[in-house]
Scaffold this active site. Structure first.
Site, PDB file in Angstrom:
ATOM      1  N   ALA A  60       0.869  -1.217   0.032  1.00  0.00           N
ATOM      2  CA  ALA A  60       0.010  -0.001  -0.109  1.00  0.00           C
ATOM      3  C   ALA A  60       0.915   1.375  -0.042  1.00  0.00           C
ATOM      4  O   ALA A  60       1.906   1.228   0.457  1.00  0.00           O
ATOM      5  CB  ALA A  60      -0.782   0.099   1.128  1.00  0.00           C
ATOM      6  N   THR A  62       1.279   4.178   2.000  1.00  0.00           N
ATOM      7  CA  THR A  62       0.942   4.564   3.537  1.00  0.00           C
ATOM      8  C   THR A  62       1.563   5.737   4.165  1.00  0.00           C
ATOM      9  O   THR A  62       1.463   6.012   5.466  1.00  0.00           O
ATOM     10  CB  THR A  62       1.587   3.305   4.373  1.00  0.00           C
ATOM     11  N   TYR A 125      -5.478   9.413   2.059  1.00  0.00           N
ATOM     12  CA  TYR A 125      -5.124   8.256   2.366  1.00  0.00           C
ATOM     13  C   TYR A 125      -6.345   7.337   2.551  1.00  0.00           C
ATOM     14  O   TYR A 125      -6.704   6.226   1.913  1.00  0.00           O
ATOM     15  CB  TYR A 125      -4.177   8.098   3.580  1.00  0.00           C
ATOM     16  N   LYS A 129      -8.212   4.351   0.404  1.00  0.00           N
ATOM     17  CA  LYS A 129      -8.180   2.802   0.898  1.00  0.00           C
ATOM     18  C   LYS A 129      -9.567   2.264   0.934  1.00  0.00           C
ATOM     19  O   LYS A 129     -10.040   1.163   0.738  1.00  0.00           O
ATOM     20  CB  LYS A 129      -7.876   2.578   2.524  1.00  0.00           C
TER      21      LYS A 129
END
Ligand SMILES: NC(=O)c1ccc[n+]([C@@H]2O[C@H](COP(=O)([O-])OP(=O)(O)OC[C@H]3O[C@@H](n4cnc5c(N)ncnc54)[C@H](OP(=O)(O)O)[C@@H]3O)[C@@H](O)[C@H]2O)c1
Length: 281
Positions: A60, A62, A125, A129
C-alpha cells in the site's frame, strides 16, 4: 494451498510470510521489485505465473501526510492496485485478503465502529483505501477485507520506533491525547489472516489488538516498558497540526470477528511487551 503475499518488504507482509513459512504453506512474497501493482499487465503476468489459491495483499501507499499532496500515486497504489489484483483473483478463482484501515470512518463519537457503519474518510489516504475496498467488493465475492489501525511490526518504521528514537535525546515529548484507538501488532495479526484464508468465511472484519488508548497513553506505556525516563506531555490535535486530518475516534468493534468464530488478538500492552523483546533480539 499456494499463497501470494504482496508488500513483503513492509511491516505486515513480512510477518504474514513468516507465519506461512512456519505453517509450511507453499508461499511466495512479492514487493514492487517483483511487480508494480499499479501496472495491470505486470500484475496479471506475475500472479498467473504463480497461480495462488489466495493473495494476501499487504502492499500500500502508507505515507498518510504525503498522500495529501500526492493523491494520484496514492489512488494508483491504494485503489487501482487492489482493483488489478482483484481482477486477476477473479480470473483464477483465488481468495483475496485486502487490508484496510480505521481511516475509512469519520472518527467522531466515542463508541466502536461496526464493520458496516457509514464511511466518511477525512484524508486522501482514507479515501483511497475505501476506494480499494469498493473495487474489491465489486469484482469478487471471496474476499476478506480486514480493517486495522496503528500498526507496528518488526520490519519497518512505526510509532514505537519513533518514540524510542526520540527518547534518546528528549527528556520530554509532546503527544496527542485526544485521538483514541488500538495498536495492531503485525505478529499477532498475521496468524489471524493465515487462519482466515483457510476458511470461506468471507466478509469485512476489524482486527486490532484489544483495548483502547490515546497516542499519549501509548507513548507513556512504551517508555515505561522500555525503562526510559522520558516524560510525555499530553497535547491536543489542534496543538499538533498535520497535513492529513486524523480521526479522533478510531475504536473498531470486533463483533464480526467473534461472529466468524475467529479469536481476537491479545491486549495491546501485552503485544507491546513482546514487540520490545522482539526488536531487542
Ligand atoms: N501502517 C499503519 O499504521 C496502518 C494502519 C492501518 C492500515 N494499514 C494498512 O495495512 C497494510 C500494511 O501496512 P504496512 O504498515 O505493513 O505497510 P508498509 O510497511 O508501508 O509496506 C507497504 C509495502 O508496499 C510496497 N508498495 C508500495 N507501492 C507499491 C506498488 N506500487 N507495487 C508493489 N508494492 C508497493 C511498499 O514498498 P516501498 O516501501 O518501496 O514503497 C512497502 O514495501 C496496508 O494496506 C496499509 O494501508 C496500515
Amino acid at each position: 494451498m499456494k499463497v501470494l503475499v504482496t508488500g513483503v518488504k513492509g511491516q505486515l507482509g513480512y510477518d504474514v510470510m513468516k507465519v506461512l513459512h512456519e505453517r509450511k504453506i507453499d508461499c511466495l512474497g512479492a514487493d514492487i521489485e517483483e511487480f508494480d501493482i499499479t501496472d495491470y499487465a505486470a500484475t496479471e503476468k506475475f500472479i498467473k505465473q504463480y497461480g495462488p489459491d489466495a493473495v494476501v495483499h499487504c502492499s500500500a501507499y502508507t505515507a498518510v501526510d504525503k498522500a495529501e499532496d500526492n493523491s494520484d500515486i496514492c489512488y494508483a497504489v491504494n485503489a487501482e492496485g487492489p482493483r488489478n489484483i482483484a481482477k486477476v483473483c477473479r480470473d483464477i478463482g483465488a481468495k483475496m485478503v485486502y487490508i484496510s484501515t480505521d481511516y475509512v470512518f469519520p472518527g467522531i463519537g466515542d463508541t466502536a465502529y461496526e464493520v458496516d457503519a457509514p464511511k466518511q474518510p477525512l484524508s486522501v489516504y482514507g479515501k483511497s483505501k475505501l476506494a480499494g475496498e469498493e473495487a474489491v467488493q465489486i469484482l469478487i465475492s471471496n474476499y476478506f477485507i480486514v480493517r486495522i489501525s496503528w500498526v507496528f511490526g518488526k520490519n519497518g518504521n512505526n510509532f514505537i520506533r519513533t518514540m524510542l528514537r526520540l527518547s534518546e535525546d528528549h527528556p520530554e515529548v509532546s503527544v496527542v491525547s485526544d485521538q483514541i484507538g488500538s495498536p495492531t501488532y503485525t505478529a499477532d495479526l498475521a496468524p489471524l489472516l493465515c487462519d482466515m484464508i483457510e476458511t470461506e468465511k468471507y466478509g469485512v472484519y476489524h482486527a486490532t489488538n484489544e483495548g483502547y488508548c490515546s497516542w499519549a497513553d501509548f507513548a507513556e506505556t512504551i517508555f515505561r516498558a522500555a525503562g526510559c525516563s522520558t516524560k510525555v506531555k499530553h497535547i491536543t490535535t489542534a496543538e499538533y497540526p498535520t497535513r492529513a486530518v486524523r480521526p479522533e475516534n478510531s475504536r473498531l468493534s470486533k463483533k464480526s470477528l467473534d461472529e466468524g468464530g475467529f479469536r481476537r488478538l491479545p491486549i495491546w500492552q501485552d503485544a507491546l511487551n513482546r514487540y520490545l523483546k522482539e526488536i531487542e533480539r
